[in-house]
Design an enzyme around this catalytic site. Structure first.
Site, PDB file in Angstrom:
ATOM      1  N   LYS A 113      17.018  45.132  35.604  1.00 11.43           N
ATOM      2  CA  LYS A 113      17.826  44.069  36.214  1.00 11.43           C
ATOM      3  C   LYS A 113      16.968  42.815  36.425  1.00 11.43           C
ATOM      4  O   LYS A 113      17.329  41.727  35.994  1.00 11.43           O
ATOM      5  CB  LYS A 113      18.422  44.529  37.552  1.00 11.43           C
ATOM      6  CG  LYS A 113      19.403  43.533  38.127  1.00 11.43           C
ATOM      7  CD  LYS A 113      19.762  43.825  39.560  1.00 11.43           C
ATOM      8  CE  LYS A 113      18.826  43.081  40.476  1.00 11.43           C
ATOM      9  NZ  LYS A 113      19.133  43.194  41.889  1.00 11.43           N
ATOM     10  N   ASP A 121      23.948  44.084  38.348  1.00 12.91           N
ATOM     11  CA  ASP A 121      23.711  44.227  39.783  1.00 12.91           C
ATOM     12  C   ASP A 121      24.953  44.865  40.409  1.00 12.91           C
ATOM     13  O   ASP A 121      25.859  45.302  39.699  1.00 12.91           O
ATOM     14  CB  ASP A 121      23.377  42.871  40.420  1.00 12.91           C
ATOM     15  CG  ASP A 121      24.608  41.978  40.545  1.00 12.91           C
ATOM     16  OD1 ASP A 121      25.642  42.278  39.903  1.00 12.91           O
ATOM     17  OD2 ASP A 121      24.550  40.987  41.287  1.00 12.91           O
TER      18      ASP A 121
END
Ligand code: SF4
Length: 260
Positions: free
Chosen positions: A159, A178
């Site tokens: 991420k 996310d």
């Protein structure tokens, strides 16, 4: 003899019942597969992307940063914390620690207090110092530009890698997944997975690579502003007609609600 033929007919009936049960479950599986294929149908995906462009044409990363290194630090700090809070902390943080060396050789106890408002400050301090040291000592003070290398930095997973490469360098190697992207990609039936790595793979298959960076921002913006976790504001959602999430709070008309 009579008993034998009775047994035979019973066995035959059982077989017929079993075959029809298998056929029904096969049909159900096929229907489920078709429903999923419907969710990721290229025309539907293109329509969703167009709607996101319409609503969030200017979506960008909301973490303020002047360079890829600051974005790396802010992204580490943003775990379990709002971007607004991180930006508040960052304002003084980057004045006190102006470059990777300053973070790499910071006094842990002091840095802990400086980033305390972002929560989980002890672990975050370890990650910030560890990542900064690696940037200084292994990459000449410059955040690496490949996912493979960036993943070697302590505390950095895909991420963060996607955020830094995408928004720091404009390099699209994947989709940022996310909490908002996990929720929205499931609500919009773009994936049936819940693990970030699998969701990212699913999204990369259906979203054109040229849109990966912007698409991540747009989903995050939509998740923060409209498709919020509890009680999504479907009445304000421009994708509503394309969405058949179970937890929709509003249908444009009762007739538009799909029969599931
Ligand atoms: S219709 Fe509702 S649930 Fe669907 S994307 Fe829009 S806000 Fe989210």
């Amino acid at each position: 003899m009579a008993t034998k033929s009775k047994k035979k007919s019973l066995a035959k009936k059982k077989l017929v019942r079993a075959k029809s049960k298998a056929a029904k479950s096969g049909k159900r599986a096929k229907a489920a597969k078709q429903a999923h294929a419907g969710g990721t149908d290229p025309k539907r995906v293109a329509a969703i992307l167009a709607k996101l462009d319409e609503a969030y044409g200017n979506a960008t990363c909301e973490l303020k940063h002047e360079n890829a290194f600051q974005l790396l630090i802010s992204t580490i700090l943003s775990a379990q914390c709002t971007d607004v809070r991180v930006n508040q902390v960052a304002e003084t943080l980057y004045k006190k620690y102006p470059d990777p060396k300053a973070f790499a050789y910071a006094t842990p106890g002091e840095l802990e207090q400086d980033i305390r408002p972002t929560g989980f400050f002890r672990n975050k301090t370890k990650s910030v110092i560890g990542a900064s040291k690696a940037v200084v000592e292994q990459f000449g003070g410059v955040v690496p530009r490949t996912m493979e290398e960036i993943l070697t930095l302590p505390g950095v997973a895909r991420k963060t890698g996607n955020v830094v490469l995408g928004s720091g360098y404009g390099i699209a190697v994947g989709v940022v997944v996310d909490t908002h992207v996990i929720r929205l990609s499931n609500r919009l039936d773009l994936t049936r997975n819940h693990e970030p790595i699998k969701i990212e793979q699913d999204l990369m298959k259906i979203v054109p690579p040229g849109k990966w960076i912007q698409f991540s921002h747009q989903l995050i913006w939509h998740g923060r502003r409209v498709c919020v976790a509890r009680k999504p504001r479907c009445v304000d959602c421009n994708i509503e007609k394309l969405c058949y999430a179970k937890d929709k709070t509003y249908w444009s008309s009762p007739a538009s609600a799909p029969r599931r």
